[in-house]
Scaffold this motif. Structure first.
Motif, mmCIF file in Angstrom:
data_model
loop_
_atom_site.group_PDB
_atom_site.id
_atom_site.type_symbol
_atom_site.label_atom_id
_atom_site.label_comp_id
_atom_site.label_asym_id
_atom_site.label_seq_id
_atom_site.Cartn_x
_atom_site.Cartn_y
_atom_site.Cartn_z
ATOM 1 N N UNK A 92 7.876 6.050 2.590
ATOM 2 C CA UNK A 92 8.806 7.000 1.969
ATOM 3 C C UNK A 92 9.372 6.355 0.712
ATOM 4 N N UNK A 93 9.387 7.121 -0.373
ATOM 5 C CA UNK A 93 9.918 6.582 -1.629
ATOM 6 C C UNK A 93 10.272 7.748 -2.552
ATOM 7 N N UNK A 94 11.561 7.964 -2.753
ATOM 8 C CA UNK A 94 11.975 8.989 -3.697
ATOM 9 C C UNK A 94 12.931 10.008 -3.119
ATOM 10 N N UNK A 95 13.135 11.065 -3.872
ATOM 11 C CA UNK A 95 14.137 12.071 -3.534
ATOM 12 C C UNK A 95 13.635 13.049 -2.492
ATOM 13 N N UNK A 96 14.543 13.411 -1.611
ATOM 14 C CA UNK A 96 14.301 14.471 -0.641
ATOM 15 C C UNK A 96 15.337 15.545 -0.910
ATOM 16 N N UNK A 112 5.998 3.700 -6.195
ATOM 17 C CA UNK A 112 6.491 3.145 -4.935
ATOM 18 C C UNK A 112 6.106 1.686 -4.743
ATOM 19 N N UNK A 113 4.856 1.346 -4.970
ATOM 20 C CA UNK A 113 4.398 -0.026 -4.731
ATOM 21 C C UNK A 113 5.103 -1.024 -5.647
ATOM 22 N N UNK A 154 0.861 -1.180 0.000
ATOM 23 C CA UNK A 154 0.000 0.000 0.000
ATOM 24 C C UNK A 154 0.900 1.233 0.000
ATOM 25 N N UNK A 155 0.602 2.160 -0.877
ATOM 26 C CA UNK A 155 1.475 3.312 -1.085
ATOM 27 C C UNK A 155 0.986 4.537 -0.319
ATOM 28 N N UNK A 156 1.767 4.955 0.675
ATOM 29 C CA UNK A 156 1.467 6.164 1.433
ATOM 30 C C UNK A 156 2.437 7.283 1.077
#
Length: 223
Positions: A120-124, A56-57, A48-50
Motif C-alpha cells: 500500500x502506498x498513497x492516498x485512499x 512506492x519502491x 518490490x512494488x505491489x
C-alpha cells in the motif's frame, strides 16, 4: 439459578476471556538462525512494488537505511548498490529480487539482505474521508545460506504525522477536510513522509519481535 443470571454470568465469562486474550504478550520469534549468523552488514534491496504508485519502491527504500544504522548495522549505500545493478542490466526491483543470494554476497560482501514488498502506498479517498497509507513487509535473508533470519511488517498513515486539520461542521466539514487532505498530499508528497514512519515500524530493533541489535549498537548482545 434464574435464566437472566445465567446469561449475565456467561457474558462476564466471555468478557474475562477477551481481556485475557488481549493481555497475552507478543510471542517472540525464533532468533536461533539470527544469533548463529551474526550479520554485521545489510544490503537493502529495492522493494518490490505491489501498488499502483510508481514511486512506492523509491519512496520507501530512501527511508530504510536510518533505522538499520541506528540499530547498529552497516548498510551498503543504496546509491552505490543501485548503480551496480544498473550497470549489470538490472533496472527493476522484480529483476533484482531474482538474483541469487550467493551472487549478491560475492558482489557486495554483505552478510544479509532485506527483501521487501510494498502493498500500500498513497492516498485512499472515500466519500467523507481521505488518508495516506504505506504498508510493507520484509524478510532478512542470510546471503551465505539463503535462510530467513527474521521477518517483519510495518504500516503507517497520514494521521500518524500529527499535522492533519481536524474535521468539523458535520458531513460538510468532513467532506471539506477530506478534500483538503487530498490536496495537501498531492502538493507535499505525504506518502514519502509516511514512509519514514512505516520504515521505522518495519525495521524496528529490539524486543519483543524486532531485529536483534547490530554489532555497532551499545545494546549488542543484550537481546
Amino acid at each position: 439459578m434464574t435464566l437472566s443470571r445465567f446469561f449475565r454470568m456467561g457474558a462476564c465469562s466471555a468478557l474475562l476471556l477477551t481481556l485475557a486474550a488481549c493481555a497475552t504478550p507478543t510471542q517472540a520469534p525464533d532468533y536461533t538462525a539470527f544469533r548463529s549468523a551474526k550479520p554485521r552488514s545489510i544490503l537493502i534491496l529495492p522493494p518490490v512494488n505491489h501498488t499502483h504508485d510508481v514511486n512506492a519502491s523509491n519512496g520507501l527504500v530512501a527511508q530504510m537505511t536510518q533505522p538499520l544504522a541506528e540499530g547498529g548495522y552497516y548498510v551498503v549505500p543504496v546509491t552505490v548498490e543501485m548503480e551496480t545493478f544498473r550497470q549489470n542490466g538490472l533496472d527493476t526491483p522484480d529483476d533484482i529480487a531474482q538474483v541469487s543470494a550467493p551472487k549478491l554476497q560475492s558482489i557486495f560482501g554483505a552478510d544479509a539482505a532485506l527483501y521487501t514488498t510494498v502493498t500500500a502506498y498513497g492516498s485512499v479517498y472515500h466519500v467523507v474521508s481521505s488518508d495516506t497509507v504505506v504498508t510493507a513487509s520484509t524478510k532478512l535473508i542470510d546471503l551465505k545460506t539463503g535462510s530467513v533470519l527474521w521477518s517483519g511488517t510495518g504500516t503507517a498513515s497520514g494521521r500518524d504525522l500529527g499535522d492533519r486539520p481536524a474535521a468539523g461542521g458535520g458531513v460538510i466539514g468532513m467532506l471539506v477536510s477530506a478534500a483538503v487532505n487530498q490536496a495537501v498530499n498531492n502538493l507535499t508528497d505525504e506518502s514519502f513522509r509516511v514512509s519514514r514512519i512505516t520504515a521505522e515500524r518495519l525495521l524496528r530493533v529490539g524486543p519483543p519481535d524486532g531485529l536483534l541489535y547490530g554489532p555497532r549498537s551499545v545494546k549488542y548482545g543484550t537481546d
